[in-house]
Scaffold this motif. Structure first.
Motif, PDB file in Angstrom:
ATOM      1  N   GLN A 480       0.833  -1.200   0.000  1.00 42.64           N
ATOM      2  CA  GLN A 480       0.000   0.000   0.000  1.00 42.64           C
ATOM      3  C   GLN A 480       0.869   1.253   0.000  1.00 42.64           C
ATOM      4  O   GLN A 480       0.570   2.232  -0.691  1.00 42.64           O
ATOM      5  N   TYR A 481       1.936   1.251   0.786  1.00 38.92           N
ATOM      6  CA  TYR A 481       2.843   2.399   0.832  1.00 38.92           C
ATOM      7  C   TYR A 481       3.433   2.662  -0.559  1.00 38.92           C
ATOM      8  O   TYR A 481       3.519   3.818  -0.999  1.00 38.92           O
ATOM      9  N   CYS A 482       3.815   1.590  -1.239  1.00 42.51           N
ATOM     10  CA  CYS A 482       4.470   1.744  -2.544  1.00 42.51           C
ATOM     11  C   CYS A 482       3.545   2.355  -3.591  1.00 42.51           C
ATOM     12  O   CYS A 482       4.007   3.000  -4.538  1.00 42.51           O
ATOM     13  N   THR A 483       2.239   2.150  -3.417  1.00 40.89           N
ATOM     14  CA  THR A 483       1.303   2.735  -4.379  1.00 40.89           C
ATOM     15  C   THR A 483       1.166   4.249  -4.193  1.00 40.89           C
ATOM     16  O   THR A 483       0.615   4.929  -5.057  1.00 40.89           O
ATOM     17  N   ARG A 484       1.690   4.765  -3.059  1.00 39.83           N
ATOM     18  CA  ARG A 484       1.542   6.194  -2.768  1.00 39.83           C
ATOM     19  C   ARG A 484       2.890   6.913  -2.768  1.00 39.83           C
ATOM     20  O   ARG A 484       3.010   7.988  -2.178  1.00 39.83           O
ATOM     21  N   LEU A 485       3.897   6.334  -3.381  1.00 39.36           N
ATOM     22  CA  LEU A 485       5.212   6.964  -3.412  1.00 39.36           C
ATOM     23  C   LEU A 485       5.149   8.318  -4.126  1.00 39.36           C
ATOM     24  O   LEU A 485       4.490   8.459  -5.158  1.00 39.36           O
ATOM     25  N   ALA A 486       5.854   9.278  -3.567  1.00 44.63           N
ATOM     26  CA  ALA A 486       5.910  10.603  -4.196  1.00 44.63           C
ATOM     27  C   ALA A 486       6.763  10.543  -5.460  1.00 44.63           C
ATOM     28  O   ALA A 486       7.508   9.590  -5.692  1.00 44.63           O
ATOM     29  N   ALA A 487       6.646  11.572  -6.268  1.00 49.60           N
ATOM     30  CA  ALA A 487       7.426  11.621  -7.511  1.00 49.60           C
ATOM     31  C   ALA A 487       8.915  11.586  -7.197  1.00 49.60           C
ATOM     32  O   ALA A 487       9.390  12.298  -6.307  1.00 49.60           O
ATOM     33  N   ASN A 488       9.634  10.741  -7.918  1.00 52.76           N
ATOM     34  CA  ASN A 488      11.088  10.577  -7.758  1.00 52.76           C
ATOM     35  C   ASN A 488      11.490   9.988  -6.405  1.00 52.76           C
ATOM     36  O   ASN A 488      12.676   9.996  -6.059  1.00 52.76           O
ATOM     37  N   GLN A 489      10.513   9.493  -5.630  1.00 51.75           N
ATOM     38  CA  GLN A 489      10.848   8.864  -4.344  1.00 51.75           C
ATOM     39  C   GLN A 489      11.165   7.386  -4.572  1.00 51.75           C
ATOM     40  O   GLN A 489      10.360   6.635  -5.115  1.00 51.75           O
ATOM     41  N   LYS A 490      12.327   6.960  -4.139  1.00 50.88           N
ATOM     42  CA  LYS A 490      12.750   5.571  -4.331  1.00 50.88           C
ATOM     43  C   LYS A 490      12.801   4.782  -3.031  1.00 50.88           C
ATOM     44  O   LYS A 490      12.909   3.555  -3.056  1.00 50.88           O
ATOM     45  N   ASP A 491      12.747   5.482  -1.904  1.00 53.01           N
ATOM     46  CA  ASP A 491      12.893   4.806  -0.616  1.00 53.01           C
ATOM     47  C   ASP A 491      11.564   4.745   0.131  1.00 53.01           C
ATOM     48  O   ASP A 491      10.674   5.588  -0.061  1.00 53.01           O
ATOM     49  N   ILE A 492      11.450   3.730   0.992  1.00 51.63           N
ATOM     50  CA  ILE A 492      10.338   3.618   1.932  1.00 51.63           C
ATOM     51  C   ILE A 492      10.877   4.074   3.281  1.00 51.63           C
ATOM     52  O   ILE A 492      11.796   3.451   3.826  1.00 51.63           O
TER      53      ILE A 492
END
Length: 695
Positions: A480-492
């Protein structure tokens, strides 16, 4: 929820109420429209209703002392090497004497299955025996120290008797299977248990003498008697009054009298042979009443049967939360029925040395009640049965051979369990979250102990955390977190804190909050260690917010601080702090990542550092700790306290020094790098005393 409550209440209550009351209770509670419990098959989930099944106590005994030997007996000698094997089997092969009951009952079951197969074939002689019930009867005589085991199976001819009981390690069952294959009779032969041909001789562990009365299923077959004391010879003679099948009479040694006790035999049958396909009677009473549900079609199993079987196999009184009924033939032959408990784990269940809750069977015969290698340690909370014909056993059928097949079996089962839990989390999120609150610790242990990154990521799908982007109390997953990643964000990003309130007040969270980047909140002290072992999910690295702050070189560049009127004073303060915090702070820098906090401490790997503090720091002095941690002290140049410090360094050096020490120690406590915050009390009191003296 109402159905689950009815089930739990009825299961627990049913142990203490009279049977007549139970039947009425079941009729009211276990109605098709009331009960629904998910039963997972290999490919799908269905919901079964349950109707109570009333069982009555059946009394039936065929054991009679009608056999009498006739004529002269023919004496035979075991071969010299066979005598040596006999001693090994009787004295060294088996770890527990009670196993002989399992072996003899397995042989009796094989005799019944052989006759069953022959009836289905074109064997004319077997057709004439078609009206005979296929049963195993056990009789006990404690006063005379006699145990009798009788079956109504194929029996033996004279040649078979000499061949099968005169030669150790010659398996009649194995020869029978080979004969079936040669004749292209491809009926299911999985019920034939014996393969090694040594089980019968386990009787001599407890016997002074063994008598075998047998009569072949063939028409006009002769009755025979085989007698031996296990010393090296056996006698065969004709006998009258022998019933078709085989009857074994064991004259027990004085120190083995317990095996002529009905309760002892019932316990052993219940432990090892409860799921033998044919009825077993002990002194006329049916012993194996619980059916091997894992061999049945899931749609034929009622909810009440699952509850009863779960209580039996798991030795517990709660009801299963989830049920996984799994069957496959590729890459291994596996039939498994696994239960996920509803009750929270007890204190001792959390221990790593707790035994597995899964029993290992082969062709419905117990091999190991608490099989350690079938599932990984972190799945020890699961209860149930795994039955596989492919598992490699040693000669005594008590131990698993060291084989790659065991690892393959464990891998297949683990993958199926993870897939099942992922399905439950998607289809029953509320029930899964309740399960996770109780058993999430085991999943996290799986990530730490697993050596396979792919398996770790599969477990990682099942983890749940609170998030800065979700309401308090709401749990989200890594997918679920990965579906909401910000633009150019590669890390959790994740943050370790004792509570949500402290997490949201953390200085490490300020910058990410300002940039509207989602952060997972980890409330348990071992959570960050778990995520550190997980390392990444898919292509996204798991990064603590403390590490993100330390690695952000842009935050410490002078040009990013904007216009600072007191730049020279701040540079002097940094130099002053480096002097005061010598041998404590590895470096002192200014940062633009703080707003409401005056300072913060960062280290290279915060999760590892905190783990080190909890486990190793007591073994070294303060100087050594700081030398290993190498903390970096970062200050907020725009905070009023830092601005005031710039002036204090020139006007009141003593107060400035104590304030700097207190700010550094407070930042260390906030970072979790000082385990006992009570060390701040004395310096804090001294600082307050000094400050009040100025007024």
């Amino acid at each position: 929820m109402a159905a689950a409550f009815r089930l739990r209440y009825a299961v627990k209550l049913g142990r203490y109420l009279p049977k007549s009351f139970n039947n009425n209770l079941e009729k009211k509670l276990f109605q098709p429209q009331c009960l629904r419990l998910p039963v997972a098959t290999c490919n799908h989930v269905k919901y079964w209703s349950s109707q109570p099944e009333v069982q009555t106590t059946e009394y039936h005994n065929i054991i009679k002392d009608t056999e009498k030997t006739t004529g002269e007996s023919a004496k035979h000698e075991f071969q010299s090497e066979t005598q040596m094997l006999l001693q090994i089997v009787a004295k060294s092969l088996y770890s527990d004497k009670e196993v002989f009951v399992r072996e003899l009952v397995s042989n009796a079951s094989d005799a019944l299955e052989k006759l069953r197969y022959l009836r289905l074939s074109d064997n004319v002689a077997a057709q004439t025996a078609g009206d005979r019930s296929l049963e195993i009867h056990i009789g006990t005589d404690k006063q005379s120290r006699i145990l009798t085991i009788q079956d109504t199976g194929v029996g033996m001819t004279r040649d078979e008797l000499i061949s099968n009981l005169g030669t150790i390690a010659r398996s009649g069952s194995k020869a029978f299977l080979e004969k079936l294959k040669e004749g292209q009779n491809l009926n299911d032969t999985s019920k034939i248990i014996g393969q090694f041909g040594v089980g019968f001789y386990s009787a001599f562990m407890v016997a002074d003498k063994v008598e075998v009365f047998t009569k072949s299923f063939a028409k006009d077959a002769e009755g025979l008697c085989w007698i031996s004391d296990g010393s090296g010879t056996f006698e065969i003679s004709n006998a009258d009054g022998v019933q078709p099948g085989t009857k074994i009479v064991i004259y027990l040694k004085p120190d083995c009298r317990e095996f002529s006790d009905e309760n002892t035999i019932s316990r052993v049958i219940n432990k090892y042979s409860n799921f033998v396909g044919s009825p077993i009677f002990i002194n006329g009473k049916r012993a194996n009443t619980i059916q091997p549900l894992w061999m049945s079609d899931p749609k034929d199993i009622t909810l009440l049967q699952h509850a009863e079987f779960y209580r039996f196999i798991g030795n517990c009184i709660d009801a299963p939360r989830f049920i996984l009924h799994y069957s496959t033939d590729v890459p291994l032959s596996i039939k498994a029925l696994l239960y996920f408990p509803e009750e929270k784990p007890g204190l001792f269940d959390l221990a790593r040395d707790t035994a597995s809750g899964v029993s290992l069977y082969s062709r419905k015969i117990l091999i190991k009640s608490k099989a350690e290698n079938i599932l990984p340690k972190w799945l020890r909370f699961i209860k149930g049965v795994v039955d596989s014909e492919d598992i490699p056993l040693n000669l005594s059928r008590e131990l698993l051979q060291n084989s790659t097949l065991i690892g393959k079996l464990r891998s297949v089962l683990t993958a199926r369990i993870l897939k099942f839990l992922h399905e439950r989390s998607a289809k029953q999120p509320e029930e899964y979250n309740e399960f996770y609150k109780s058993y999430g610790l085991f999943l996290k242990e799986g990530i730490i102990t697993s050596t396979d990154q792919s398996e770790r990521e599969d477990i990682g799908k099942l983890l749940r955390f609170e998030s800065s982007a979700a309401a308090p109390g709401e749990l989200i997953s890594l997918p679920q977190y990965c579906t909401r990643l910000a633009a150019n964000q590669k890390d959790i990003y994740y943050l370790s804190a004792p509570s949500r309130a402290l997490a949201e007040q953390s200085p490490y969270y300020e910058s990410l909050k300002k940039r509207n980047i989602e952060v997972l909140f980890c409330y348990e002290p071992y959570d960050e260690l778990v995520l550190m072992h997980l390392k990444q999910y898919k292509s996204n690295f798991l990064t603590s917010v403390e590490k993100e702050m330390r690695d952000d070189a842009e935050a410490n560049k002078p040009e990013n601080f904007g216009l600072i009127s007191n730049k020279d004073e701040l540079d002097s303060l940094v130099s002053y702090m480096k002097k005061i915090l010598n041998k404590k702070a590895y470096d002192v820098k200014m940062t633009n990542r703080l707003e409401s906090h005056p300072c913060v401490v960062t280290v290279q790997d915060m999760a590892s550092a905190r783990h080190f503090i909890r486990t190793q720091s007591h073994q070294m002095n303060e100087e050594m700790r700081y030398s290993i941690l190498q903390p970096r002290f970062e200050i907020n140049p725009n905070h009023p306290l830092i601005k005031k410090l710039c002036k204090l360094t020139t006007t009141d050096g003593e107060l400035a020094e104590r304030l700097i020490q207190q700010l550094f120690n407070g930042a260390m406590v906030g970072a979790g790098l000082i385990e006992d915050p009570r060390i701040l009390l004395t310096p804090m009191n001294e600082l307050l005393t000094l400050a009040l003296q100025k007024y």
